[in-house]
Design a protein around this motif. Sequence first.
Motif, PDB file in Angstrom:
ATOM      1  N   PHE A 107      41.224  38.051  76.738  1.00  0.00           N
ATOM      2  CA  PHE A 107      40.289  37.118  76.828  1.00  0.00           C
ATOM      3  C   PHE A 107      41.584  35.307  76.779  1.00  0.00           C
ATOM      4  CE2 PHE A 107      37.623  40.131  75.134  1.00  0.00           C
ATOM      5  CZ  PHE A 107      36.911  39.931  75.987  1.00  0.00           C
ATOM      6  N   LEU A 108      42.818  35.603  76.308  1.00  0.00           N
ATOM      7  CA  LEU A 108      43.395  34.516  76.482  1.00  0.00           C
ATOM      8  C   LEU A 108      43.962  33.853  77.644  1.00  0.00           C
ATOM      9  CD1 LEU A 108      45.447  31.982  74.831  1.00  0.00           C
ATOM     10  CD2 LEU A 108      47.639  33.617  75.496  1.00  0.00           C
ATOM     11  N   ALA A 109      44.042  35.055  78.972  1.00  0.00           N
ATOM     12  CA  ALA A 109      43.987  35.398  80.410  1.00  0.00           C
ATOM     13  C   ALA A 109      43.140  33.638  80.665  1.00  0.00           C
ATOM     14  CB  ALA A 109      43.981  36.377  81.273  1.00  0.00           C
ATOM     15  N   THR A 110      40.993  34.665  80.741  1.00  0.00           N
ATOM     16  CA  THR A 110      40.038  33.806  80.058  1.00  0.00           C
ATOM     17  C   THR A 110      40.381  32.122  80.297  1.00  0.00           C
ATOM     18  OG1 THR A 110      38.642  36.072  80.184  1.00  0.00           O
ATOM     19  CG2 THR A 110      37.225  34.267  80.867  1.00  0.00           C
ATOM     20  N   GLY A 111      40.719  31.901  78.765  1.00  0.00           N
ATOM     21  CA  GLY A 111      40.555  30.995  77.914  1.00  0.00           C
ATOM     22  C   GLY A 111      41.673  29.861  79.029  1.00  0.00           C
ATOM     23  N   ILE A 112      42.424  30.334  79.382  1.00  0.00           N
ATOM     24  CA  ILE A 112      43.236  29.419  80.209  1.00  0.00           C
ATOM     25  C   ILE A 112      42.717  28.941  81.742  1.00  0.00           C
ATOM     26  CG2 ILE A 112      45.076  29.476  78.518  1.00  0.00           C
ATOM     27  CD1 ILE A 112      47.050  30.872  80.954  1.00  0.00           C
ATOM     28  N   GLY A 113      41.609  29.756  81.937  1.00  0.00           N
ATOM     29  CA  GLY A 113      41.378  29.886  83.973  1.00  0.00           C
ATOM     30  C   GLY A 113      42.324  30.792  84.655  1.00  0.00           C
ATOM     31  N   VAL A 114      42.893  32.265  84.274  1.00  0.00           N
ATOM     32  CA  VAL A 114      43.119  33.098  84.705  1.00  0.00           C
ATOM     33  C   VAL A 114      42.156  34.029  85.985  1.00  0.00           C
ATOM     34  CG1 VAL A 114      44.532  34.606  85.048  1.00  0.00           C
ATOM     35  CG2 VAL A 114      45.312  32.721  83.925  1.00  0.00           C
ATOM     36  N   PRO A 115      41.615  34.110  86.412  1.00  0.00           N
ATOM     37  CA  PRO A 115      40.564  34.776  86.743  1.00  0.00           C
ATOM     38  C   PRO A 115      41.090  36.089  86.327  1.00  0.00           C
ATOM     39  CG  PRO A 115      41.314  33.742  88.515  1.00  0.00           C
ATOM     40  CD  PRO A 115      42.565  33.933  87.914  1.00  0.00           C
TER      41      PRO A 115
END
Length: 555
Positions: A293-301
């Motif tokens: 979810f951190l990856a999603t939050g910073i815009g990483v697909p």
Amino acid sequence: MTNYGFIIDNRKCIGCHACTVACKAEHEVPVGVNRTWVKYIEKGEFPDTQRAFHVMRCNHCADAPCVTACPVTALFTRDDGIVDFNWDRCIGCKACTQACPYDALYIDPNTHTAAKCNYCAHRVDVGLEPSCVQVCPEHAIISGDMDDPETEISRLLAREKVTTRRPEKGTKPKLFYINGDEAALTPDDAPVSSDYMWSNQGRGVGHHAPNGHGNGEGSLTQGVIPLGRKPGRDGSRDGSAPEPAGPEPAPKVQPEKARRTYDEPNKGVQWGKEVPAYVWTKAIATGSAAIPFLATGIGVPVADAALWAGALLGLVFMAATGGLLILDLDRPDRFHYVLLRPQWRSWLVKGAYIITGFGGVLSLWVLVKLLATFGLLSPGISQLVDVVLAWPIVALAGATSVYTAFLFAQAKGRSFWQSPALPVHMLVHSAVAGAAALYLASLFLTGLQPLQGALSLILALGLVGGLIVFWAELAVEHPDRDAARAAEMIYKGRYKKLFWGVSVVLGSLVPLALVGLGALVGVPLLIAAAAVLALVGILVTEHAWIEAPQLIPLA
């Protein structure tokens, strides 16, 4: 305003135990536990010897850490300064026993709730003195209003030099000693030199039994706890066979060769295996959810499969965490009191609400995704919820990870847990545990495989960070002797084989080597093996970190 306190006049005490007996009779205190007891120490060598008696009990602190730590207001400070308790609210979490620097609280083996000296509040309320004061043949125990200049205790405090136990803890204790001997007031200043019949008390009950979980049944000689020996120190937890362990750090010995010859039964480890297990499951839950979810939050697909893996691992291991927390309670039937009767200064309460919020947000995400899967919500809503809930999930995962550090910090009786590095310790373990769990899941979920490189990096960095945290918590100067002795117990005492062999080598260095080798030769199974070893290392580390400080005597 009335402000009750005690003075123990050591010029008069004869060590007769009348106060102990009177207290037991007044409050029907079970065998094996005490609200007040007499500690004996001896000094010198025959024929030039002397013996001193010190009455030990609750200090009715003006800033009582047990009251702050109690999650359900089972412990409270009355308007007259007496620290009292309520059987009917206690959930048996034992936070108060860890918070008290004076070892004054115990878990009653009959009610399974916390109890201690309550200044005989029921007697005081009708104008009587506490039973111990009334029965003392030498008038060595003085009680009364310290703020009333006409009382005996107030006059003695003004006239005599008095000492208190562990004033550095900042609890403002209201139990004062005239002619108090530092060797008796400081737990490890008077070690035990030998055992003989009357130098120890019979086996304890409840958490005070040799294995920490007795029920008080059996003969009076069964499971005797030799004075000063902790469960497992000379043998296993059940007293059956010795455990391999290194030498314990030697306590400071007074130059006059002070030694303890009579004390209360040992209370053992009150936060047992459930607590390190819950810290471990919580680390897996929070790390597993936070990373995707951190990856999603910073815009990483990130593939939906990765988010599902994080959410489901988070929910499953948070459910396990909740189960372990309830299992650790001596009154699990009252676990809901934490949420319904909260005492908001307690980090156990704050943590319960943080955990509930974390589980709630994860459940909301799962619900929305399920509704979208069955066509009840549009795909656009499904994608939007990933973005909207990503940062709340990450924030709540971080808070869930570190709140335990603040809960431990409220345990003023355990100096080792006061380390400012403990929140970092919890965060690092969450990162390592989450990366390890997700990497293992990636062997079976193709949606997680694009994250394997990032997970390997997080795992490696977390392991390096964990080694740095070990150094920060063990090698730097400690605030007092208790913390230093707990640290020494971990790295060169009874836990040294577990620490060096599992926490450092098998749980950190070997996984680091396997991660590097696996990345170099492109063999995911090597990194998976590193993940398993890292998870084992975290569990063993938490076992040592939580148990060792509880073996340091407080009284």
